[in-house]
Design a protein around this motif. Structure first.
Motif, PDB file in Angstrom:
ATOM      1  N   ASP A  23     -45.155  -2.012  53.075  1.00  9.01           N
ATOM      2  CA  ASP A  23     -46.005  -1.721  51.924  1.00  9.01           C
ATOM      3  C   ASP A  23     -47.150  -0.759  52.234  1.00  9.01           C
ATOM      4  O   ASP A  23     -47.711  -0.161  51.333  1.00  9.01           O
ATOM      5  N   TYR A  24     -47.501  -0.582  53.494  1.00 14.02           N
ATOM      6  CA  TYR A  24     -48.560   0.355  53.861  1.00 14.02           C
ATOM      7  C   TYR A  24     -48.251   0.955  55.226  1.00 14.02           C
ATOM      8  O   TYR A  24     -47.443   0.436  55.990  1.00 14.02           O
ATOM      9  N   LYS A  52     -45.182  12.556  48.114  1.00 14.71           N
ATOM     10  CA  LYS A  52     -46.486  11.907  48.050  1.00 14.71           C
ATOM     11  C   LYS A  52     -47.496  12.807  48.747  1.00 14.71           C
ATOM     12  O   LYS A  52     -47.200  13.408  49.776  1.00 14.71           O
ATOM     13  N   ASN A  68     -50.642   3.648  51.057  1.00 15.18           N
ATOM     14  CA  ASN A  68     -49.730   2.730  50.373  1.00 15.18           C
ATOM     15  C   ASN A  68     -48.366   3.400  50.255  1.00 15.18           C
ATOM     16  O   ASN A  68     -48.252   4.486  49.687  1.00 15.18           O
ATOM     17  N   GLU A  70     -45.606   1.324  49.380  1.00 17.75           N
ATOM     18  CA  GLU A  70     -44.813   0.270  48.746  1.00 17.75           C
ATOM     19  C   GLU A  70     -43.814   0.829  47.738  1.00 17.75           C
ATOM     20  O   GLU A  70     -42.694   0.320  47.615  1.00 17.75           O
ATOM     21  N   GLU A  71     -44.194   1.888  47.013  1.00 18.51           N
ATOM     22  CA  GLU A  71     -43.329   2.421  45.959  1.00 18.51           C
ATOM     23  C   GLU A  71     -42.201   3.302  46.480  1.00 18.51           C
ATOM     24  O   GLU A  71     -41.294   3.665  45.728  1.00 18.51           O
ATOM     25  N   LEU A  72     -42.220   3.657  47.761  1.00 17.30           N
ATOM     26  CA  LEU A  72     -41.170   4.507  48.313  1.00 17.30           C
ATOM     27  C   LEU A  72     -39.878   3.729  48.497  1.00 17.30           C
ATOM     28  O   LEU A  72     -39.899   2.585  48.958  1.00 17.30           O
ATOM     29  N   PRO A  73     -38.734   4.339  48.178  1.00 17.81           N
ATOM     30  CA  PRO A  73     -37.452   3.692  48.489  1.00 17.81           C
ATOM     31  C   PRO A  73     -37.261   3.594  50.004  1.00 17.81           C
ATOM     32  O   PRO A  73     -37.838   4.374  50.763  1.00 17.81           O
ATOM     33  N   SER A  74     -36.454   2.665  50.438  1.00 20.25           N
ATOM     34  CA  SER A  74     -36.154   2.531  51.867  1.00 20.25           C
ATOM     35  C   SER A  74     -35.537   3.826  52.382  1.00 20.25           C
ATOM     36  O   SER A  74     -34.744   4.464  51.690  1.00 20.25           O
ATOM     37  N   LYS A  94     -39.330   3.631  56.122  1.00 18.99           N
ATOM     38  CA  LYS A  94     -39.768   2.689  55.092  1.00 18.99           C
ATOM     39  C   LYS A  94     -38.639   1.669  54.926  1.00 18.99           C
ATOM     40  O   LYS A  94     -37.507   2.028  54.690  1.00 18.99           O
TER      41      LYS A  94
END
Length: 95
Positions: A23-24, A52, A68, A70-74, A94
């Protein structure tokens, strides 16, 4: 006489942690340029698309920036820091 120009690495990524990130991501970098400067922190996917971008200011010496993610796909990403004169890049995962 041959003149050589050496470019000092005044901006350097020390660590990205945790890696893999969930997440970070803590970005620890050094800025030895002897001046306070704005730093652009960018994240690129594996195709090279910028996904980003954030800006922070640095102080002389070691700096830590918490991003942050968290919103990125793996997947695998490239993080780049840029002070307008120099750039440094490092990969992270990620999860």
């Amino acid at each position: 006489m041959i003149a050589y120009a050496f470019r000092l690495n005044l901006l350097k990524i020390k660590t990205l942690s945790p890696n893999p990130a969930i997440d970070y991501l803590n970005v620890v970098f050094t800025d030895n340029s002897q001046q306070v400067s704005p730093i652009q922190i960018e994240v690129f996917d594996v195709s090279g698309k910028k996904i980003k971008s954030e800006e922070t200011s640095s102080t002389i010496g070691e700096n830590t920036y918490r991003m942050n993610v968290e919103e990125l796909p793996s997947g695998l990403y490239l993080l780049r820091i840029n002070d307008g004169n120099q750039m440094q890049s490092e990969r992270f995962v990620k999860r």
